[in-house]
Design an enzyme around this catalytic site. Structure first.
Site, PDB file in Angstrom:
ATOM      1  CB  THR A  23      81.096 -93.329  10.139  1.00  0.00           C
ATOM      2  OG1 THR A  23      82.413 -93.064   9.655  1.00  0.00           O
ATOM      3  CG2 THR A  23      81.113 -93.475  11.665  1.00  0.00           C
ATOM      4  N   GLY A  24      79.661 -93.993   7.261  1.00  0.00           N
ATOM      5  CA  GLY A  24      79.733 -93.943   5.790  1.00  0.00           C
ATOM      6  C   GLY A  24      79.761 -95.337   5.217  1.00  0.00           C
ATOM      7  N   GLY A  25      78.796 -96.155   5.637  1.00  0.00           N
ATOM      8  CA  GLY A  25      78.836 -97.577   5.236  1.00  0.00           C
ATOM      9  C   GLY A  25      77.910 -97.914   4.092  1.00  0.00           C
ATOM     10  CB  SER A  64      78.620 -96.130  -1.398  1.00  0.00           C
ATOM     11  OG  SER A  64      79.305 -94.944  -1.055  1.00  0.00           O
ATOM     12  N   GLY A  65      81.107 -97.782  -1.310  1.00  0.00           N
ATOM     13  CA  GLY A  65      82.566 -97.792  -1.373  1.00  0.00           C
ATOM     14  C   GLY A  65      83.262 -98.596  -0.293  1.00  0.00           C
ATOM     15  CB  ILE A  66      86.311 -97.712   1.644  1.00  0.00           C
ATOM     16  CG1 ILE A  66      87.224 -97.515   0.428  1.00  0.00           C
ATOM     17  CG2 ILE A  66      87.096 -98.288   2.823  1.00  0.00           C
ATOM     18  CD1 ILE A  66      88.261 -96.402   0.579  1.00  0.00           C
ATOM     19  CE1 TYR A 112      89.490 -86.588   0.846  1.00  0.00           C
ATOM     20  CE2 TYR A 112      91.732 -87.018   0.106  1.00  0.00           C
ATOM     21  CZ  TYR A 112      90.496 -87.483   0.500  1.00  0.00           C
ATOM     22  OH  TYR A 112      90.263 -88.826   0.576  1.00  0.00           O
TER      23      TYR A 112
HETATM   24  P1  NAP Z   1      82.166 -93.149  -1.180  1.00  0.00           P
HETATM   25  O1  NAP Z   1      81.795 -94.381  -1.944  1.00  0.00           O
HETATM   26  O2  NAP Z   1      81.682 -91.835  -1.656  1.00  0.00           O
HETATM   27  O3  NAP Z   1      81.741 -93.370   0.333  1.00  0.00           O
HETATM   28  C1  NAP Z   1      81.741 -92.333   1.262  1.00  0.00           C
HETATM   29  C2  NAP Z   1      80.787 -92.698   2.370  1.00  0.00           C
HETATM   30  O4  NAP Z   1      80.823 -91.651   3.347  1.00  0.00           O
HETATM   31  C3  NAP Z   1      79.338 -92.800   1.875  1.00  0.00           C
HETATM   32  O5  NAP Z   1      78.703 -93.851   2.559  1.00  0.00           O
HETATM   33  C4  NAP Z   1      78.759 -91.451   2.287  1.00  0.00           C
HETATM   34  O6  NAP Z   1      77.365 -91.493   2.548  1.00  0.00           O
HETATM   35  C5  NAP Z   1      79.495 -91.212   3.576  1.00  0.00           C
HETATM   36  N1  NAP Z   1      79.458 -89.824   3.984  1.00  0.00           N
HETATM   37  C6  NAP Z   1      79.985 -88.738   3.374  1.00  0.00           C
HETATM   38  N2  NAP Z   1      79.714 -87.646   4.080  1.00  0.00           N
HETATM   39  C7  NAP Z   1      78.995 -88.056   5.149  1.00  0.00           C
HETATM   40  C8  NAP Z   1      78.419 -87.396   6.253  1.00  0.00           C
HETATM   41  N3  NAP Z   1      78.503 -86.066   6.413  1.00  0.00           N
HETATM   42  N4  NAP Z   1      77.755 -88.137   7.173  1.00  0.00           N
HETATM   43  C9  NAP Z   1      77.638 -89.478   7.024  1.00  0.00           C
HETATM   44  N5  NAP Z   1      78.166 -90.155   6.010  1.00  0.00           N
HETATM   45  C10 NAP Z   1      78.830 -89.436   5.081  1.00  0.00           C
HETATM   46  O7  NAP Z   1      83.730 -92.970  -1.131  1.00  0.00           O
HETATM   47  P2  NAP Z   1      84.918 -93.888  -0.546  1.00  0.00           P
HETATM   48  O8  NAP Z   1      85.989 -93.809  -1.543  1.00  0.00           O
HETATM   49  O9  NAP Z   1      84.427 -95.217  -0.115  1.00  0.00           O
HETATM   50  O10 NAP Z   1      85.351 -92.995   0.707  1.00  0.00           O
HETATM   51  C11 NAP Z   1      85.468 -93.496   2.021  1.00  0.00           C
HETATM   52  C12 NAP Z   1      86.616 -92.826   2.704  1.00  0.00           C
HETATM   53  O11 NAP Z   1      87.827 -93.173   2.022  1.00  0.00           O
HETATM   54  C13 NAP Z   1      86.581 -91.298   2.724  1.00  0.00           C
HETATM   55  O12 NAP Z   1      86.965 -90.842   4.017  1.00  0.00           O
HETATM   56  C14 NAP Z   1      87.623 -90.898   1.687  1.00  0.00           C
HETATM   57  O13 NAP Z   1      88.187 -89.650   1.968  1.00  0.00           O
HETATM   58  C15 NAP Z   1      88.627 -92.015   1.849  1.00  0.00           C
HETATM   59  N6  NAP Z   1      89.553 -92.263   0.722  1.00  0.00           N
HETATM   60  C16 NAP Z   1      89.088 -92.671  -0.493  1.00  0.00           C
HETATM   61  C17 NAP Z   1      89.993 -92.892  -1.515  1.00  0.00           C
HETATM   62  C18 NAP Z   1      89.529 -93.331  -2.888  1.00  0.00           C
HETATM   63  O14 NAP Z   1      90.337 -93.345  -3.811  1.00  0.00           O
HETATM   64  N7  NAP Z   1      88.293 -93.735  -3.084  1.00  0.00           N
HETATM   65  C19 NAP Z   1      91.359 -92.720  -1.305  1.00  0.00           C
HETATM   66  C20 NAP Z   1      91.804 -92.319  -0.054  1.00  0.00           C
HETATM   67  C21 NAP Z   1      90.894 -92.091   0.958  1.00  0.00           C
HETATM   68  P3  NAP Z   1      76.379 -90.668   1.630  1.00  0.00           P
HETATM   69  O15 NAP Z   1      76.576 -91.197   0.256  1.00  0.00           O
HETATM   70  O16 NAP Z   1      75.033 -90.946   2.222  1.00  0.00           O
HETATM   71  O17 NAP Z   1      76.793 -89.229   1.762  1.00  0.00           O
END
Ligand code: NAP
Length: 246
Positions: free
Chosen positions: A12-14, A16-18, A148
Site C-alpha cells: 500500500t502506498g507504493g 513513491s518513497g519506501i 503521528y
Molecule cells: P511518501 O514518499 O510520501 O510515500 C507515502 C505513500 O503513501 C505514497 O505512495 C502515498 O500515495 C501513499 N498514501 C498516503 N496516504 C494514502 C492513502 N490515504 N491511501 C493510499 N495511499 C496513501 O513517504 P514515505 O516516507 O515513503 O512514507 C511511507 C511510510 O513510511 C509512511 O507510513 C510513513 O509514516 C513511514 N515513515 C517514513 C519515514 C521517513 O522518514 N520518510 C520515517 C518513519 C516512517 P499518494 O502520494 O498517492 O498519496
C-alpha cells in the site's frame, strides 16, 4: 536470489518513497507485486516504471479497502505478502491541534492500516507475511509529533495482537520502524527546499550514524521479513534509525 518466487505481494502506498523501493525489491526477488496509492497518474506511472500492477485505492477509507480486497481476490486469488505502508506525516503541538489534522493522520496511519489488515485476512494464504510500516517516533517523545507518534504506537500494539491471533495459520506479523528516510514525505507537507535542507541538517545531527536512511534499506528489511529466512520471527518491531532513538 529469487527468494520470493511465486509469491503475490501487496504494497500500500507504493507510488513513491519506501513503498516504491520495496515494490522494486520484492519484484526483483521474484514476487508478483500490486501497488496502491491515491493519485491515479502517480500510481499508473509507478506501476509502469516498476513493471507491477497498480490499483488506485484510498487506504484511509473502509469502502475503498473493501473494494481493493474484492479486486485483488478476483484478479490474483490470495496474497502471500502484505506490506501496509501508506502513511502521511503532519505535525502540531497538542494545544493547537485541529480535529482535521488528528483525523487526517489517524484515518490513514492507524484506522486505514488496521482495516487493511482486517479486510485482507480472509484472502491471506496460510504462512503469509504481514509487515506494518511504523516509525521510530512511536518510541520517542518529540514535541509536535503526538498524533503521528500515537498513530504508529497504536499500530505496534495491533501488530503484536495480530501476530498472536494469526499464528495458528502460520501468518507472521511484524513492524519496521524507520527513523529519517530520504523520501517526499516532508515535501508533501508543503516545505520548500531551504526548509527541507534545514530539517535534514537538524536530523543528521541527532543520528549517531550521521546520515539519513534510504528507502532501499527499508525495502531490504521488508523483503527479509517476507521470506522464509525469517520464518521464526513474528510480533517484532525492527527499529531502523541509525541509532536516533537510543
Ligand atoms: P511518501 O514518499 O510520501 O510515500 C507515502 C505513500 O503513501 C505514497 O505512495 C502515498 O500515495 C501513499 N498514501 C498516503 N496516504 C494514502 C492513502 N490515504 N491511501 C493510499 N495511499 C496513501 O513517504 P514515505 O516516507 O515513503 O512514507 C511511507 C511510510 O513510511 C509512511 O507510513 C510513513 O509514516 C513511514 N515513515 C517514513 C519515514 C521517513 O522518514 N520518510 C520515517 C518513519 C516512517 P499518494 O502520494 O498517492 O498519496
Amino acid at each position: 536470489m529469487k527468494t520470493l518466487k511465486d509469491k503475490i505481494a501487496v504494497v500500500t502506498g507504493g507510488n513513491s518513497g519506501i513503498g516504491y523501493a520495496t515494490a522494486k525489491i520484492l519484484k526483483e526477488q521474484g514476487a508478483s507485486v500490486i501497488i496502491t496509492g491515491r493519485r491515479t497518474e502517480a500510481i499508473n506511472a509507478a506501476a509502469h516504471e516498476l513493471g507491477v500492477s497498480g490499483i488506485v485505492a484510498d487506504q484511509g477509507k473502509l469502502s475503498a479497502i473493501e473494494n481493493l480486497v474484492r479486486t485483488i481476490k478476483e484478479d490474483f486469488g490470495a496474497v502471500d505478502i502484505l506490506f501496509i505502508n501508506a502513511g502521511i506525516y503532519l505535525g502540531s503541538d497538542i494545544e493547537h491541534v485541529t480535529e482535521e489534522l488528528f483525523d487526517g493522520i489517524m484515518d490513514v496511519n492507524f484506522k486505514g492500516a488496521y482495516f487493511t489488515l482486517s479486510r485482507f485476512i480472509p484472502i491471506l494464504n496460510d504462512g503469509a507475511s504481514v509487515i506494518f510500516l511504523s516509525s521510530n517516533t512511536a518510541s520517542m517523545n518529540g514535541a509536535t509529533t503526538s498524533a503521528y507518534a500515537s498513530s504508529k504506537a497504536a499500530l505496534n500494539s495491533t501488530m503484536k495482537i495480530a501476530a498472536v491471533e494469526l499464528a495458528p495459520r502460520k501468518i507472521r506479523v511484524n513492524a519496521v520502524s524507520p527513523g529519517p528516510i530520504e523520501t517526499d514525505l516532508l515535501k508533501k507537507q508543503g516545505l520548500n527546499d531551504e526548509q527541507l535542507q534545514e530539517i535534514k541538517e537538524w536530523i543528521i545531527d541527532r543520528v549517531p550514524l550521521h546520515h539519513m536512511g534510504s528507502a532501499i534499506d527499508i525495502g531490504k528489511m521488508v523483503a527479509h521479513l517476507s521470506s522464509s529466512e525469517s520464518s521464526f520471527v513474528t510480533g517484532s518491531e525492527f527499529i531502523m534509525d541509525g541509532g536516533m532513538s537510543l
